[in-house]
Design an enzyme around this catalytic site. Structure first.
Site, PDB file in Angstrom:
ATOM      1  N   TYR A   1     -11.062  52.992  81.799  1.00  0.00           N
ATOM      2  CA  TYR A   1     -10.545  54.358  81.721  1.00  0.00           C
ATOM      3  C   TYR A   1     -11.661  55.274  81.247  1.00  0.00           C
ATOM      4  O   TYR A   1     -12.353  54.953  80.274  1.00  0.00           O
ATOM      5  CB  TYR A   1      -9.378  54.437  80.727  1.00  0.00           C
ATOM      6  CG  TYR A   1      -8.948  55.860  80.409  1.00  0.00           C
ATOM      7  CD1 TYR A   1      -7.893  56.453  81.095  1.00  0.00           C
ATOM      8  CD2 TYR A   1      -9.618  56.613  79.444  1.00  0.00           C
ATOM      9  CE1 TYR A   1      -7.522  57.762  80.842  1.00  0.00           C
ATOM     10  CE2 TYR A   1      -9.249  57.926  79.185  1.00  0.00           C
ATOM     11  CZ  TYR A   1      -8.201  58.488  79.882  1.00  0.00           C
ATOM     12  OH  TYR A   1      -7.835  59.785  79.635  1.00  0.00           O
TER      13      TYR A   1
ATOM     14  N   GLU B   1      -9.490  62.926  84.336  1.00  0.00           N
ATOM     15  CA  GLU B   1      -9.590  61.495  84.052  1.00  0.00           C
ATOM     16  C   GLU B   1      -9.712  60.653  85.307  1.00  0.00           C
ATOM     17  O   GLU B   1      -9.265  61.039  86.382  1.00  0.00           O
ATOM     18  CB  GLU B   1      -8.443  61.006  83.160  1.00  0.00           C
ATOM     19  CG  GLU B   1      -7.083  61.054  83.773  1.00  0.00           C
ATOM     20  CD  GLU B   1      -5.976  60.538  82.836  1.00  0.00           C
ATOM     21  OE1 GLU B   1      -6.123  60.604  81.597  1.00  0.00           O
ATOM     22  OE2 GLU B   1      -4.956  60.086  83.352  1.00  0.00           O
TER      23      GLU B   1
END
Ligand code: GDP
Ligand code: MN
Length: 386
Positions: free
Chosen positions: A108, A196
Site C-alpha cells: 500500500y 493512493e
C-alpha cells in the site's frame, strides 16, 4: 470529488507510474474485444466510486474473451453494493479490462491531508490489497508514515526510506521510491485530499505495478483544475448532494433520522453533537452558508425533506447576515410549495431578528417546537422519539 480508477490510472501513467495494460469498455462487445487484445486472459473491474469491489464481485478474473464478455455483461447496468456504498449501491456504467498480473506481494502507498499533522502525510504498508482502515485499526504498526513539510515538499529521501522499510529486494527499492515520489507529485499538482495505490503489486517477475488507484480532489480547488472537474460523474454521487451543489449548499448525507439545517459549518458540527447527545443521530450535515436568502433557505429545507429517513428537522440558526425572519420566511415558502413533505420541526433561533422569525413560524401554523438553547433542543428532540 472522487474520480474513477481508470481516470486515476491515466493520470498516474502520464506521470510515469507503471500501470497494467488495458482499456475501458462500456459494452460487453468492447469488453470482449479488449480481452482479446490482451490474449484472452483478463481482469474485469467495475468502475464505481467505491472501494471494496474485490469482495463484492466487482473484480473478476477471466480466462477467455467470451468469459470477459459474460463478466462485463453481468456487471454493466447493475448496481454494485460494497461496504463503502449505501445499501442501494452505485451503478456500473463501465468496466476496466486489464491484463492479469501475477502477484508476488501487495503493498500500500498513499497520502492524505492530515489536519492534525498540519499538512500531507505519506503512508506505506506491506499490508496492501486489503482495507487500509482495517489495517490502521488492528495493526497500526504496519503503517509507515512520513510527514511532508509544506515548504520543502516531499523529498526524494523520504520516498526511498519508506521503500526501504517495505523490505523490497534491492533493485525495487529505488523503483518504489520513485513511484511514491511520482504519486506525491500527482497528489500535489491536482490538489488531492487523498491519493493512493492499493495494491501496489510486486509481480512474480520482479516489477512494480499500480493495480488499483484512487484520487480524491478537494472540491474547493476544482475552480483551478478544469481538467479534473470535467471528470465528475454525478451518477456515482448521492443525488441529494448533487442537488445541494446546484444551490451552493454545503450538504453531506448521513445515516440518522434528524434532518439538520444550520448556518455556519462550526455551528452545524456542534448541532450534530447535540443530536448525538440527545441519543439519536443526524440525517445530514447542512450549512446554508452566510449570504443565504429566502430562496436558499427554502431550498435547504426542501432538500432535507427529500431524504425519506428524516423524521424531524432540527433548525439551528444564529441570525447574522442571514436574518432569522428571512430564514423563517424561507421555511414557510417550502411549506406552501410542498405541504405534504413537511415534518415536525424543532427550531432554535437567536441573533438578528430572532423574535420576528419565531413569530412568523408560530403564525404559520407549522408543526414547530421553539427552543431557546441547545439543552432544550436536545430535550425536544428526545421527546419526539425520532
Ligand atoms: P478494490 O477491492 O475496490 O480495492 O479493488 P482492487 O482493484 O484493489 O482489487 C481487489 C483485489 O483484487 C486486489 O487486491 C488483488 O488481490 C485482486 N486483483 C485485482 N487485479 C488483479 C490482477 O490483475 N491480478 C491478480 N492476481 N489479482 C488482482
Ligand atoms: Mn484496492
Amino acid at each position: 470529488m472522487k474520480i474513477h480508477e481508470y481516470q486515476a490510472k491515466r493520470i498516474l501513467a502520464e506521470r510515469g507510474v507503471p500501470v497494467p495494460r488495458g482499456s475501458l469498455a462500456t459494452t460487453p462487445d468492447e469488453a470482449e474485444q479488449a480481452a482479446r487484445d490482451l490474449g484472452g486472459r483478463a481482469v474485469i473491474k467495475a468502475q464505481v466510486h467505491a472501494g471494496g469491489r474485490g469482495r463484492a464481485g466487482g473484480v473478476k478474473l477471466v480466462d477467455t474473451s467470451e468469459e470477459a464478455r459474460a463478466a462485463a455483461d453481468a456487471m454493466l447496468g447493475s448496481r454494485l453494493v460494497t461496504p463503502q456504498t449505501g445499501a442501494g449501491g452505485v451503478p456500473v456504467r463501465s468496466v476496466l479490462v486489464e491484463e492479469i498480473i501475477e502477484v508476488e506481494r501487495e503493498l500500500y502507498v498513499g497520502m492524505v491531508i492530515d489536519g492534525a499533522a498540519l499538512g500531507a502525510v505519506v503512508m506505506a504498508s506491506d499490508a496492501g490489497g486489503m482495507d487500509i482502515e482495517e489495517v490502521a485499526e488492528q495493526t497500526p504498526e504496519r503503517i509507515l508514515r512520513a510527514p511532508v513539510d509544506p515548504m520543502l515538499g516531499f523529498l526524494p529521501y523520504q520516498g526511498r526510506t519508506l521503500a526501504y522499510q517495505l523490505n523490497l529486494a534491492g533493485g525495487l527499492v529505488r523503483q518504489a521510491g520513485t513511484i511514491i515520489e511520482r504519486l506525491y507529485a500527482v497528489f500535489d499538482e491536482n490538489d488531492c485530499s487523498l491519493a493512493e495505490i492499493n495494491p501496489l503489486v510486486v509481480t512474480r517477475d520482479g516489477r512494480l505495478l499500480a493495480v488499483d488507484a484512487k484520487l480524491d480532489v478537494d472540491d474547493d480547488a476544482l475552480f483551478r483544475r478544469a481538467g479534473i472537474a470535467e471528470l465528475r460523474d454525478e451518477e456515482q454521487e448521492d443525488p441529494l448532494e448533487v442537488a445541494a451543489r446546484q444551490y451552493d449548499i454545503n450538504y453531506v448525507k448521513l445515516d440518522g433520522s434528524i434532518g439538520c439545517i444550520v448556518n455556519g459549518a462550526g455551528l452545524a458540527m456542534a448541532t450534530m453533537d447535540v443530536i448525538a447527545a440527545a441519543g439519536t443521530s443526524p440525517a445530514n450535515f447542512l450549512d446554508i452558508g452566510g449570504g443565504a436568502d429566502e430562496e436558499k433557505t427554502a431550498a435547504s429545507l426542501s432538500l432535507v425533506l427529500k431524504d425519506p429517513s428524516v423524521a424531524i428537522v432540527f433548525v439551528n440558526i444564529f441570525g447574522g447576515i442571514l436574518r432569522c425572519d428571512v430564514a423563517a420566511r424561507g421555511f414557510v415558502l417550502t411549506a406552501e410549495r410542498e405541504p405534504d413533505a413537511m415534518r415536525p420541526m424543532v427550531v432554535r433561533m437567536l441573533g438578528a431578528n430572532a423574535e420576528e422569525g419565531r413569530q412568523i413560524l408560530v403564525e404559520s401554523g407549522l408543526d414547530v417546537t421553539l427552543v431557546d438553547d441547545l439543552n432544550q433542543a436536545a430535550e425536544a428532540i428526545k421527546a419526539t422519539g425520532a
